[in-house]
Design an enzyme around this catalytic site. Sequence first.
Site, mmCIF file in Angstrom:
data_model
loop_
_atom_site.group_PDB
_atom_site.id
_atom_site.type_symbol
_atom_site.label_atom_id
_atom_site.label_comp_id
_atom_site.label_asym_id
_atom_site.label_seq_id
_atom_site.Cartn_x
_atom_site.Cartn_y
_atom_site.Cartn_z
ATOM 1 N N THR A 78 47.022 40.353 24.310
ATOM 2 C CA THR A 78 45.795 41.046 24.682
ATOM 3 C C THR A 78 46.080 42.326 25.458
ATOM 4 O O THR A 78 45.634 43.415 25.078
ATOM 5 C CB THR A 78 44.918 40.114 25.547
ATOM 6 N N GLY A 126 35.142 32.675 26.509
ATOM 7 C CA GLY A 126 36.451 33.313 26.580
ATOM 8 C C GLY A 126 36.852 33.745 27.980
ATOM 9 O O GLY A 126 37.819 34.479 28.145
ATOM 10 N N GLU A 155 50.130 47.970 39.370
ATOM 11 C CA GLU A 155 48.710 48.095 39.727
ATOM 12 C C GLU A 155 47.862 47.056 38.994
ATOM 13 O O GLU A 155 46.903 46.513 39.550
ATOM 14 C CB GLU A 155 48.234 49.515 39.368
ATOM 15 N N LYS A 204 48.016 36.639 43.506
ATOM 16 C CA LYS A 204 47.479 37.976 43.809
ATOM 17 C C LYS A 204 47.447 38.242 45.313
ATOM 18 O O LYS A 204 47.753 39.343 45.756
ATOM 19 C CB LYS A 204 46.095 38.119 43.193
ATOM 20 N N GLY A 254 40.599 41.320 31.596
ATOM 21 C CA GLY A 254 40.129 41.838 30.320
ATOM 22 C C GLY A 254 41.106 42.847 29.759
ATOM 23 O O GLY A 254 41.844 43.499 30.488
ATOM 24 N N ILE A 277 40.819 47.575 38.605
ATOM 25 C CA ILE A 277 40.412 48.106 39.911
ATOM 26 C C ILE A 277 41.605 48.734 40.603
ATOM 27 O O ILE A 277 42.622 48.069 40.783
ATOM 28 C CB ILE A 277 39.871 46.980 40.832
ATOM 29 N N GLU A 281 40.695 29.745 30.143
ATOM 30 C CA GLU A 281 41.657 29.245 29.176
ATOM 31 C C GLU A 281 41.354 27.783 28.857
ATOM 32 O O GLU A 281 40.649 27.106 29.608
ATOM 33 C CB GLU A 281 43.077 29.306 29.769
#
Lengths: 403, 403
Positions: B11, B182, B124, B200, B298, B131, B185
């Site tokens: 993706t 979607g 990043e 994160k 995304g 963002i 998972e």
Amino acid sequence: MINVAILGFGTVGSGVAEVLEGHRELITQRTGRQFRVKYILDVRDFPDSPFGDRVIHDFQTIEQDPEVDVVVETIGGAGVAKEYTQRALRAGKSVVTSNKELVACCGHELLQLAKEKKVSYLFEASVGGGIPIISPLYQCLSANEIFEVCGILNGTTNYILTRMIGAGLSFEAALKEAQENGYAERDPSADVEGHDACRKICILAAVAFGRHIYPEQVPTEGITGVSLADVDYADSVGKKIKLLGRALRNGDGTVTAYVAPHLVDQSDPMAGVVDVFNAIKIRGDAVGDVMFYGRGAGKLPTASAVVSDVIDAAKHMNTKKYLDWQEGGEDVCASADSLVSPWYVRAEGSAEALRRALPGVSLLARHGAADSELAFLTGPMSRTELEEKLAGLSFRCVLRVLD
Amino acid sequence: MINVAILGFGTVGSGVAEVLEGHRELITQRTGRQFRVKYILDVRDFPDSPFGDRVIHDFQTIEQDPEVDVVVETIGGAGVAKEYTQRALRAGKSVVTSNKELVACCGHELLQLAKEKKVSYLFEASVGGGIPIISPLYQCLSANEIFEVCGILNGTTNYILTRMIGAGLSFEAALKEAQENGYAERDPSADVEGHDACRKICILAAVAFGRHIYPEQVPTEGITGVSLADVDYADSVGKKIKLLGRALRNGDGTVTAYVAPHLVDQSDPMAGVVDVFNAIKIRGDAVGDVMFYGRGAGKLPTASAVVSDVIDAAKHMNTKKYLDWQEGGEDVCASADSLVSPWYVRAEGSAEALRRALPGVSLLARHGAADSELAFLTGPMSRTELEEKLAGLSFRCVLRVLD
């Protein structure tokens, strides 16, 4: 050792000195370099300040001192600030500023000069106080075609609107309170008439769209025409009134930029931005919507942005880091009158005539409205179309609805 | 010409190729340079893709091609992704990644290697999708002592909580819906158990506080223990339940980092962050609170961040741009158990015993609660103190209240 000269020892200038010296160790640890405030230029003396011994009155000293690497310009305005900025850049010194007026009127010219002299001209602090916005827009979103920049760019007016909305104060009473709290100047016109927001949207639009946009090209409406009646009507449909600066890229490459109060839906994160806070939303084709939020003004937040730029300028001393845009022109901007949006209208006139002009329109209600008062939302249309359709009404307040 | 090799054509990898090639002109205009996707490494073939002719299966080709300047790693995980990252850096190529697992476990090591080889390792996209957050934190807030980083870092869990809060769905039903859309998972454990947010917050804490923090050092609680009863009780006191990753700097220089669901007051801008959106709030001593908001995942938002890093890496090809932090260790983190905050508690037990333990406590009410159910907010105290004071109750759900 990086030697810094600060021009103007007012609120922001003294904040810059405090942050640079107060964080000496931290900054050295992060950058591997020492920073020092070598000169402070001001017409006044500051015998009681810990920086008093560095105050000088002659710009030439700074200009001619080869040790000075970075000049911080916090004088404001486009007069002597411009002259000193040009002379500093010509002398091969990077310049960092919080001066939105100067960047909005002369950014292109000064950036070109900086490029020529292989130094930096940085102005993160000119928009959104300490909120990182210029750099993220220029650097972190560089893979995006930007469609729109839209923001609550002025803390004073956002404070006034917040108090009108939350406490039911009139515009005048809220302004007085803002002045008492130090959020508004004695002459509040630059804020309440939207000129401050106008300069900021000019800068953001130039960074986003790559052409200089002059304040004169941006239709600017402040919040003096917003009444408690409008606040109440907006509330009745779940919306808040916010002063927004907007710049949109059109299909033909032109830019539509303007400043005006808008009705913003409560579900929009910008509706929740209250008091003196600012928020800037950017819409890019890959990233979608991103928003940046924080204190848009104040001594230390603004100094935070200036000092970070000073550090950045020092890091790029021997390399090129050119934030840049093309010159402006009459071909850059399209009229905001053709921008289509829903509208909020408060007017006097005949309800029958209104229903003929806008079939199916719903009238909004508020406590204490006069019988002849009509308030309603329209569907999406241009300002031109709105004025044609509703020619029979006497408008009292016409605001765009952010969609 | 800057030649880019993409590792992994899933993706994110395919999004990177699309954005780089689709914005070829725009990027050249902004940077003065041409970018080209020269190789795509994947175990599969993609005969129908417009990039199919660039697909290769052997990493050596990339490693040994001196034309390749930047390697984009979108394989994920800390196995082969780590090996290829090391080999690319050793071959003098900058590496850009969206791989939070690898940065969280090995960021210090890989940054050191990049520094040694005078190339960039940029990530990043590893936090907050598109963002801008790593760069602004590192660069635009570099003049600040950072006190706290706190964020809604996982879109899947924020979507599930939004649906529990807004539509009254159970956790299980909301998860099923997220999977159908979607957003989650098939094996949702990395999201719903908080591991994704944990990685994160490790990365953000390292950037903010300058030491590597390992996921194993960060107590992590997901949202599987949050029930509709808790959502209702929170609502009754004007609060929303949000999964937050937090890292706070203590007075002694240690860091308290953890991931857990919190009650967040409606007046906090983070309470309004719904669906798959992320938001990260940073508190600095000069800037105060700033918040960054947008789509945290995304294909295209993540590609936006990766490609911006590719551009940044290319700009700094011959200069140093080192985002950097020190190695980790047992001395870095303090226990979250001693962090003082108000608490929300749902328990079974005797109301009298509770009132003896917490004089003046107010019980919260919800429709349909069993008689033996006790729900209440406490004053500020540590977890240790809470458990001592309320030792007589059977806890069903204990959540911090963000203050």
